[in-house]
Design a protein around this motif. Structure first.
Motif, PDB file in Angstrom:
ATOM      1  N   PRO A 272     -20.050   8.435  -7.315  1.00 23.90           N
ATOM      2  CA  PRO A 272     -20.001   8.969  -8.678  1.00 23.90           C
ATOM      3  C   PRO A 272     -18.601   9.271  -9.193  1.00 23.90           C
ATOM      4  N   SER A 273     -17.706   9.742  -8.332  1.00 21.60           N
ATOM      5  CA  SER A 273     -16.388  10.117  -8.847  1.00 21.60           C
ATOM      6  C   SER A 273     -15.668   8.925  -9.469  1.00 21.60           C
ATOM      7  N   ASP A 274     -15.891   7.736  -8.914  1.00 21.44           N
ATOM      8  CA  ASP A 274     -15.282   6.544  -9.504  1.00 21.44           C
ATOM      9  C   ASP A 274     -15.795   6.339 -10.933  1.00 21.44           C
TER      10      ASP A 274
ATOM     11  N   VAL B 212       0.849  -1.195   0.000  1.00 22.72           N
ATOM     12  CA  VAL B 212       0.000   0.000   0.000  1.00 22.72           C
ATOM     13  C   VAL B 212       0.881   1.240   0.000  1.00 22.72           C
ATOM     14  N   VAL B 213       0.510   2.226  -0.782  1.00 22.49           N
ATOM     15  CA  VAL B 213       1.240   3.495  -0.752  1.00 22.49           C
ATOM     16  C   VAL B 213       0.233   4.643  -0.757  1.00 22.49           C
ATOM     17  N   MET B 214       0.614   5.735  -0.076  1.00 21.82           N
ATOM     18  CA  MET B 214      -0.267   6.895   0.055  1.00 21.82           C
ATOM     19  C   MET B 214       0.041   7.927  -1.024  1.00 21.82           C
ATOM     20  N   GLY B 215      -0.967   8.715  -1.370  1.00 20.35           N
ATOM     21  CA  GLY B 215      -0.719   9.840  -2.263  1.00 20.35           C
ATOM     22  C   GLY B 215      -1.951  10.258  -3.031  1.00 20.35           C
ATOM     23  N   ASP B 216      -1.945  11.489  -3.522  1.00 23.60           N
ATOM     24  CA  ASP B 216      -3.004  11.974  -4.408  1.00 23.60           C
ATOM     25  C   ASP B 216      -4.372  11.908  -3.729  1.00 23.60           C
ATOM     26  N   THR B 217      -5.411  11.869  -4.559  1.00 29.01           N
ATOM     27  CA  THR B 217      -6.766  11.740  -4.044  1.00 29.01           C
ATOM     28  C   THR B 217      -7.322  10.392  -4.497  1.00 29.01           C
ATOM     29  N   LEU B 218      -8.417  10.022  -3.876  1.00 29.51           N
ATOM     30  CA  LEU B 218      -9.043   8.748  -4.222  1.00 29.51           C
ATOM     31  C   LEU B 218      -9.371   8.680  -5.719  1.00 29.51           C
ATOM     32  N   SER B 219      -9.862   9.766  -6.270  1.00 25.33           N
ATOM     33  CA  SER B 219     -10.222   9.759  -7.697  1.00 25.33           C
ATOM     34  C   SER B 219      -9.002   9.438  -8.565  1.00 25.33           C
TER      35      SER B 219
ATOM     36  N   ARG C 230     -22.209  19.688 -11.053  1.00 24.60           N
ATOM     37  CA  ARG C 230     -22.927  19.715  -9.768  1.00 24.60           C
ATOM     38  C   ARG C 230     -22.465  18.535  -8.917  1.00 24.60           C
ATOM     39  N   PRO C 231     -21.340  18.701  -8.226  1.00 23.62           N
ATOM     40  CA  PRO C 231     -20.771  17.554  -7.497  1.00 23.62           C
ATOM     41  C   PRO C 231     -21.753  16.920  -6.524  1.00 23.62           C
ATOM     42  N   PHE C 232     -22.568  17.745  -5.898  1.00 28.08           N
ATOM     43  CA  PHE C 232     -23.417  17.214  -4.836  1.00 28.08           C
ATOM     44  C   PHE C 232     -24.795  16.764  -5.321  1.00 28.08           C
ATOM     45  N   ALA C 233     -24.948  16.741  -6.636  1.00 25.14           N
ATOM     46  CA  ALA C 233     -26.125  16.082  -7.196  1.00 25.14           C
ATOM     47  C   ALA C 233     -25.867  14.581  -7.259  1.00 25.14           C
ATOM     48  N   PHE C 234     -24.609  14.185  -7.196  1.00 26.58           N
ATOM     49  CA  PHE C 234     -24.225  12.763  -7.247  1.00 26.58           C
ATOM     50  C   PHE C 234     -24.826  12.057  -8.459  1.00 26.58           C
ATOM     51  N   ASP C 235     -24.790  12.738  -9.591  1.00 27.84           N
ATOM     52  CA  ASP C 235     -25.233  12.108 -10.846  1.00 27.84           C
ATOM     53  C   ASP C 235     -24.323  10.938 -11.184  1.00 27.84           C
ATOM     54  N   LEU C 236     -24.864  10.018 -11.967  1.00 27.51           N
ATOM     55  CA  LEU C 236     -24.046   8.877 -12.363  1.00 27.51           C
ATOM     56  C   LEU C 236     -23.166   9.170 -13.575  1.00 27.51           C
ATOM     57  N   THR C 237     -23.469  10.244 -14.298  1.00 29.22           N
ATOM     58  CA  THR C 237     -22.619  10.567 -15.450  1.00 29.22           C
ATOM     59  C   THR C 237     -21.978  11.937 -15.289  1.00 29.22           C
TER      60      THR C 237
END
Lengths: 399, 399
Positions: free
Chosen positions: A116-118, A79-86, B246-253
């Motif tokens: 959603p970010s994933d 495991v290594v740390m860094g950046d953001t989850l996205s 709109r980050p906090f709309a948590f849209d899927l796209t």
């Protein structure tokens, strides 16, 4: 049951606050202020550039990675740390697509309960690659059936950020492997929340953040796990100098470093890592099985109490504790206003669009008394419609 | 000449140290310790999750971006903070390749004086894209001639990290545009070092770090600039949730946010941003023209003194101050040992493989007295071969 009185004292909690949002941003560990201050004064200030060697800043991402690794069933050095989850999602997915044996496969399988970010990062990667990859998003309970020979990679978040619904990492990873796919797990709501056994489940990649249950502070660095079998084969995609075999040779061409080191990208965020390092001290000697036992007890109590006292709230999480992470959601069309009313009374949870009020239960510093007190306030708000006021309906930037 | 006595007092400098490495890691601003401590205690501690709204954490990357923007000729609203420089290089390059009109072009033009991580990130992107892009790396003085109709994007660091050689941003950008290419500028050794006029030069993208001349601390967040004409057209590639409309709309796209906001990726590093914000206070009211005047004077003095007193050291930087950033290198086959000997005497610069000793001159806190004192120590070391000792030849992890 283990007594968490010791760990509770490690965190600062404002007077009058019952904090049920440690699944979004963990509270301040007292020791983090002093740790960061000391790093800034005695290391940055006194050592200046020499801190990279003399204070071993350069190896912090690996040392802290090992500390996180212990909590998620990852062997030392994986495991290594860094950046953001996205960013780490992007690296894991790009690597996994490269490593999958059957290169004709085009499906990246995820579910609508993934954060959603994933999904967005996968979309971005797919557009960059422009090779016909498809992000297939199914309902969480359809994931297992959708794992078939078309799938290159499964990309799932173990604990659903809205509902707390828990995927069976071991079963789904085995299914992915059985059809020749690779499995990536996002542990954002798992690390420090539930026992995770990455090695035992034979996960290929895992990623996560450290500002939730690990209490590393707002925007704390992310982590990435690469299974030992892939560590020397994975292509990091984001091939930065600190992932180079010899960063300080300043070669003009990239050669990936050994194993997990290649997942490093740029200069590590030392001040943020110091805060996280201090926060991780709270986990020393903690057995995740004890955390799990208390977490389920707290969640069960909360559900029982809310259902007893607030009949208009509908449970939005699995009732069975073994199918749930360390959080509970209730559904109500006026969820946003209800949460604002709760916050105004000192009970802090959060709202997830469109209609969920969400509560995190964090055994390190939350106990039964907190749960009961929180429900009493919630019951007062619901019984007397106290949420029905204009000031609670005004949407903030961050919900 | 402007008097920098005021700004010198803003930084902590250990006794007995002459710090000529602020081009690698700026020193600690006194106010940063208190700022970070206060953010941790009063915002993270007291506000907990509410800090994202109540302390306006969420908009910090834009507010601080504007502060950096003022120093690099970028209009308000064109710069955002986040990630590391390597990540921002990737975003800029991916976006630029997308935006270039003639999609048949395959050359990304850079030079051998670019910082290796920029080249590595380009390599990684090229491999991901797998569309026949070629990273063409020429000598710095061959860049202008190499800008022709085959070039899609020029990716250059304005100030050479080893030699301090300065590219003419305006001329090279105009040449790139004349042949239909886009221009990306890495300002790692420019921001806070020399006047930069991104808007005037019509640069398309710019990126940089903040731990050097901007004194943001080890691993401080990076920045990215996108020219207004591209801001709503650029595809961020690393399409994270905070770049969503709109980050906090948590849209899927994914739907990219307005303008520079789309270059945001994951959750911003708030503690690190607080340190940087405090560090930027030192720049309030500073005119980069005054910085430049003093910087050239200090560098010229250093060169004159070293050449007078240390004949075995060969100048590795342009002699003409207008062709140089805010740093000076000297070349010697035993450069590593010489730098170690210097550091042992309190004169801190750094070594860049294979044979350069490098010194940064930072008018905010370095003056003529420092320069003369440093050269006297260097002269003593060279005249008496004091570097020729085993302890100075042992290579450290970070050079």
């Amino acid at each position: 049951m283990m007594d968490f009185a010791r760990t509770r004292k490690l965190f600062y909690m404002p007077d009058g606050v019952i904090y049920l949002d440690g699944n979004s941003l963990g509270p301040l560990p007292h020791s983090a202020v002093e740790r960061v201050s000391s790093l800034m004064t005695h290391q940055w200030g006194e050592m200046l550039i020499r801190g990279w060697n003399d204070a071993q800043w350069m190896t912090m991402p690996r040392r802290i990675g090992d500390r996180v690794g212990r909590l998620i069933g990852a062997p030392a050095g994986t495991v290594v740390m860094g950046d953001t989850l996205s960013i780490k999602v992007y690296q894991a997915l790009a690597s996994a697509l490269d490593l999958v044996e059957d290169k004709s496969r085009r499906v990246i399988l995820s579910d609508s309960g993934n954060f959603p970010s994933d999904l967005y990062m996968a979309e971005g990667l797919i557009k960059s690659l422009d090779r016909g990859y498809v992000l297939k998003v199914v309902a969480p309970d359809e994931v297992e059936a959708a794992i078939n020979e078309t799938v290159a990679v499964t990309m799932l978040t173990e604990v659903d950020y809205r509902t707390g619904r828990l995927h069976d990492m071991k079963v789904l990873t085995a299914k992915a492997h059985a059809v020749g796919a690779l499995a990536i797990w996002d542990l954002a709501h798992s690390a420090g929340a539930i026992p995770v056994d990455l090695a035992g489940a034979e996960a290929d990649f895992a990623v996560g953040c450290t500002y939730k249950y690990l209490n590393g502070g707002p925007g704390a660095p992310a982590f990435i796990y690469v299974a030992p079998k892939w560590a020397d084969k994975a292509r990091p995609a984001l091939s930065g100098w600190l992932g180079h075999e010899r960063p300080f040779a300043f070669d003009l061409t990239y050669r990936p470093g050994d194993g997990i080191d290649r997942m490093r990208v740029g200069t590590p965020p030392i001040i943020a890592l110091a805060a996280l390092d201090a926060a991780l001290d709270a986990w020393d000697g903690i057995d995740m099985a004890d955390i799990r036992q208390k977490s389920i007890a707290l969640c069960d109590l909360f559900i029982r109490e809310v259902e007893g006292k607030c009949p208009s709230l509908k449970l939005g999480s699995p009732r069975d504790g073994t199918q749930r992470g360390s959080q509970v959601s209730f559904i109500h069309p006026e969820g946003y206003a209800i949460m604002q009313a709760l916050i105004s009374r000192g009970v802090i949870g959060d709202f997830r669009a469109p209609d969920a009020i969400r509560f995190g239960f964090t055994p390190l510093y939350i106990d039964e008394t907190d749960v009961r007190a929180a429900v009493d306030i919630l019951a007062d708000i619901m019984t007397n419609n106290l949420w029905d006021q204009p000031q609670f309906k005004q949407k903030a930037l961050v919900t």
